[in-house]
Enzyme design. Sequence first.
Site, PDB file in Angstrom:
ATOM      1  N   VAL A  73     -11.086   2.787  -3.511  1.00  0.00           N
ATOM      2  CA  VAL A  73     -10.693   2.258  -5.051  1.00  0.00           C
ATOM      3  C   VAL A  73     -11.687   1.275  -5.444  1.00  0.00           C
ATOM      4  O   VAL A  73     -11.759   0.133  -4.680  1.00  0.00           O
ATOM      5  CB  VAL A  73      -9.346   1.854  -5.106  1.00  0.00           C
ATOM      6  CG1 VAL A  73      -8.917   1.390  -6.504  1.00  0.00           C
ATOM      7  CG2 VAL A  73      -8.311   2.817  -4.495  1.00  0.00           C
ATOM      8  N   HIS A 117      -6.857  -5.815   2.208  1.00  0.00           N
ATOM      9  CA  HIS A 117      -5.774  -5.259   2.979  1.00  0.00           C
ATOM     10  C   HIS A 117      -5.320  -6.360   3.972  1.00  0.00           C
ATOM     11  O   HIS A 117      -6.042  -6.973   4.620  1.00  0.00           O
ATOM     12  CB  HIS A 117      -6.170  -4.208   3.925  1.00  0.00           C
ATOM     13  CG  HIS A 117      -6.711  -2.896   3.058  1.00  0.00           C
ATOM     14  ND1 HIS A 117      -6.096  -1.943   2.975  1.00  0.00           N
ATOM     15  CD2 HIS A 117      -8.039  -2.897   2.547  1.00  0.00           C
ATOM     16  CE1 HIS A 117      -6.897  -0.848   2.333  1.00  0.00           C
ATOM     17  NE2 HIS A 117      -7.974  -1.543   2.068  1.00  0.00           N
ATOM     18  N   ASN A 166     -12.855  -3.250   2.442  1.00  0.00           N
ATOM     19  CA  ASN A 166     -14.045  -2.037   2.468  1.00  0.00           C
ATOM     20  C   ASN A 166     -14.691  -2.249   1.344  1.00  0.00           C
ATOM     21  O   ASN A 166     -14.459  -2.405   0.155  1.00  0.00           O
ATOM     22  CB  ASN A 166     -13.530  -0.752   2.457  1.00  0.00           C
ATOM     23  CG  ASN A 166     -12.601  -0.554   3.663  1.00  0.00           C
ATOM     24  OD1 ASN A 166     -12.983  -0.825   4.836  1.00  0.00           O
ATOM     25  ND2 ASN A 166     -11.319   0.033   3.758  1.00  0.00           N
ATOM     26  N   HIS A 215     -10.142  -5.561  -3.194  1.00  0.00           N
ATOM     27  CA  HIS A 215      -8.889  -5.491  -2.649  1.00  0.00           C
ATOM     28  C   HIS A 215      -8.890  -5.962  -1.327  1.00  0.00           C
ATOM     29  O   HIS A 215      -9.877  -5.584  -0.448  1.00  0.00           O
ATOM     30  CB  HIS A 215      -7.938  -4.315  -3.020  1.00  0.00           C
ATOM     31  CG  HIS A 215      -8.711  -3.037  -2.301  1.00  0.00           C
ATOM     32  ND1 HIS A 215      -9.640  -2.288  -2.745  1.00  0.00           N
ATOM     33  CD2 HIS A 215      -8.453  -2.476  -1.314  1.00  0.00           C
ATOM     34  CE1 HIS A 215      -9.973  -1.099  -2.510  1.00  0.00           C
ATOM     35  NE2 HIS A 215      -9.519  -1.180  -1.344  1.00  0.00           N
ATOM     36  N   ASP A 249       0.856  -1.118  -0.002  1.00  0.00           N
ATOM     37  CA  ASP A 249       0.110  -0.118   0.009  1.00  0.00           C
ATOM     38  C   ASP A 249       1.055   1.227  -0.139  1.00  0.00           C
ATOM     39  O   ASP A 249       1.893   1.340   0.798  1.00  0.00           O
ATOM     40  CB  ASP A 249      -1.119   0.074   1.325  1.00  0.00           C
ATOM     41  CG  ASP A 249      -2.029   0.982   1.132  1.00  0.00           C
ATOM     42  OD1 ASP A 249      -2.978   0.606   1.098  1.00  0.00           O
ATOM     43  OD2 ASP A 249      -1.839   2.269   1.058  1.00  0.00           O
ATOM     44  N   ILE A 250       0.439   2.134  -0.902  1.00  0.00           N
ATOM     45  CA  ILE A 250       1.451   3.302  -0.904  1.00  0.00           C
ATOM     46  C   ILE A 250       1.409   4.262   0.250  1.00  0.00           C
ATOM     47  O   ILE A 250       2.177   5.131   0.617  1.00  0.00           O
ATOM     48  CB  ILE A 250       0.759   4.257  -2.018  1.00  0.00           C
ATOM     49  CG1 ILE A 250       2.027   5.096  -2.695  1.00  0.00           C
ATOM     50  CG2 ILE A 250      -0.300   5.067  -1.792  1.00  0.00           C
ATOM     51  CD1 ILE A 250       1.664   5.804  -4.144  1.00  0.00           C
TER      52      ILE A 250
HETATM   53  P1  AMP Z   1      -9.709   1.242   0.344  1.00  0.00           P
HETATM   54  O1  AMP Z   1     -10.048   2.782   1.086  1.00  0.00           O
HETATM   55  O2  AMP Z   1     -10.297   0.067   1.071  1.00  0.00           O
HETATM   56  O3  AMP Z   1     -10.630   1.392  -1.065  1.00  0.00           O
HETATM   57  O4  AMP Z   1      -8.243   1.496   0.124  1.00  0.00           O
HETATM   58  C1  AMP Z   1      -7.402   1.822  -0.752  1.00  0.00           C
HETATM   59  C2  AMP Z   1      -6.036   1.786  -0.652  1.00  0.00           C
HETATM   60  O5  AMP Z   1      -5.214   1.920  -1.885  1.00  0.00           O
HETATM   61  C3  AMP Z   1      -5.756   2.802   0.431  1.00  0.00           C
HETATM   62  O6  AMP Z   1      -5.049   2.227   1.456  1.00  0.00           O
HETATM   63  C4  AMP Z   1      -4.699   3.637  -0.401  1.00  0.00           C
HETATM   64  O7  AMP Z   1      -3.492   3.995   0.422  1.00  0.00           O
HETATM   65  C5  AMP Z   1      -4.198   2.570  -1.488  1.00  0.00           C
HETATM   66  N1  AMP Z   1      -3.681   2.986  -2.822  1.00  0.00           N
HETATM   67  C6  AMP Z   1      -4.186   4.185  -3.378  1.00  0.00           C
HETATM   68  N2  AMP Z   1      -3.157   4.318  -4.772  1.00  0.00           N
HETATM   69  C7  AMP Z   1      -2.335   3.477  -4.400  1.00  0.00           C
HETATM   70  C8  AMP Z   1      -1.037   2.936  -5.277  1.00  0.00           C
HETATM   71  N3  AMP Z   1      -1.070   3.701  -6.556  1.00  0.00           N
HETATM   72  N4  AMP Z   1      -0.365   2.032  -4.992  1.00  0.00           N
HETATM   73  C9  AMP Z   1      -0.571   1.437  -3.646  1.00  0.00           C
HETATM   74  N5  AMP Z   1      -1.518   1.637  -2.799  1.00  0.00           N
HETATM   75  C10 AMP Z   1      -2.493   2.622  -3.240  1.00  0.00           C
END
Ligand code: AMP
Length: 128
Positions: free
Chosen positions: A106, A112, A97, A110, A35-36
């Site tokens: 996103v 986590h 989520n 996914h 995760d970024i």
């Molecule tokens: P969610 O709120 O469950 O949709 O989580 C989305 C996750 O994607 C968050 O923890 C972000 O930090 C992560 N994220 C967004 N863009 C990137 C990226 N380019 N590379 C890795 N993680 C990302």
Amino acid sequence: MAYIYDDQNIFAKILRGEIPNQTVLETAHTLAFNDIQPQAPIHVLVIPKGPYVCFDHFCLEASEAEIVDFHRAAGEICRQLGVQPGMGGGGYRTISNAGEAAVQDVPHYHLHILAGRKLGPMLMRAPG
Ligand code: AMP
């Protein structure tokens, strides 16, 4: 109302190689990367390569091969990270989520995987 997959979401771009990622594991149907904005010392995202919006979409519409591959990959990541509580690791939390109530940012399914510190209670209590 059926799910409509937005192929301009950031994980779709990662899957197409348009945005870089720190890959942890890749299999036939699954990609996992760091995760970024990590919320714990270990914070890995596991995504299917197919166009699924969220957990229930994946569970109901993905093929058995995709579902098995995804979960075997997630388990293998836990093994490689050394966090399995049954194998001397410190444990971990998986979160997915979905939608507005869970603040899904996103719209590509996914999982986590969080580990490396005490993660506290599962959910914050609502005020009052
Ligand atoms: P969610 O709120 O469950 O949709 O989580 C989305 C996750 O994607 C968050 O923890 C972000 O930090 C992560 N994220 C967004 N863009 C990137 C990226 N380019 N590379 C890795 N993680 C990302």
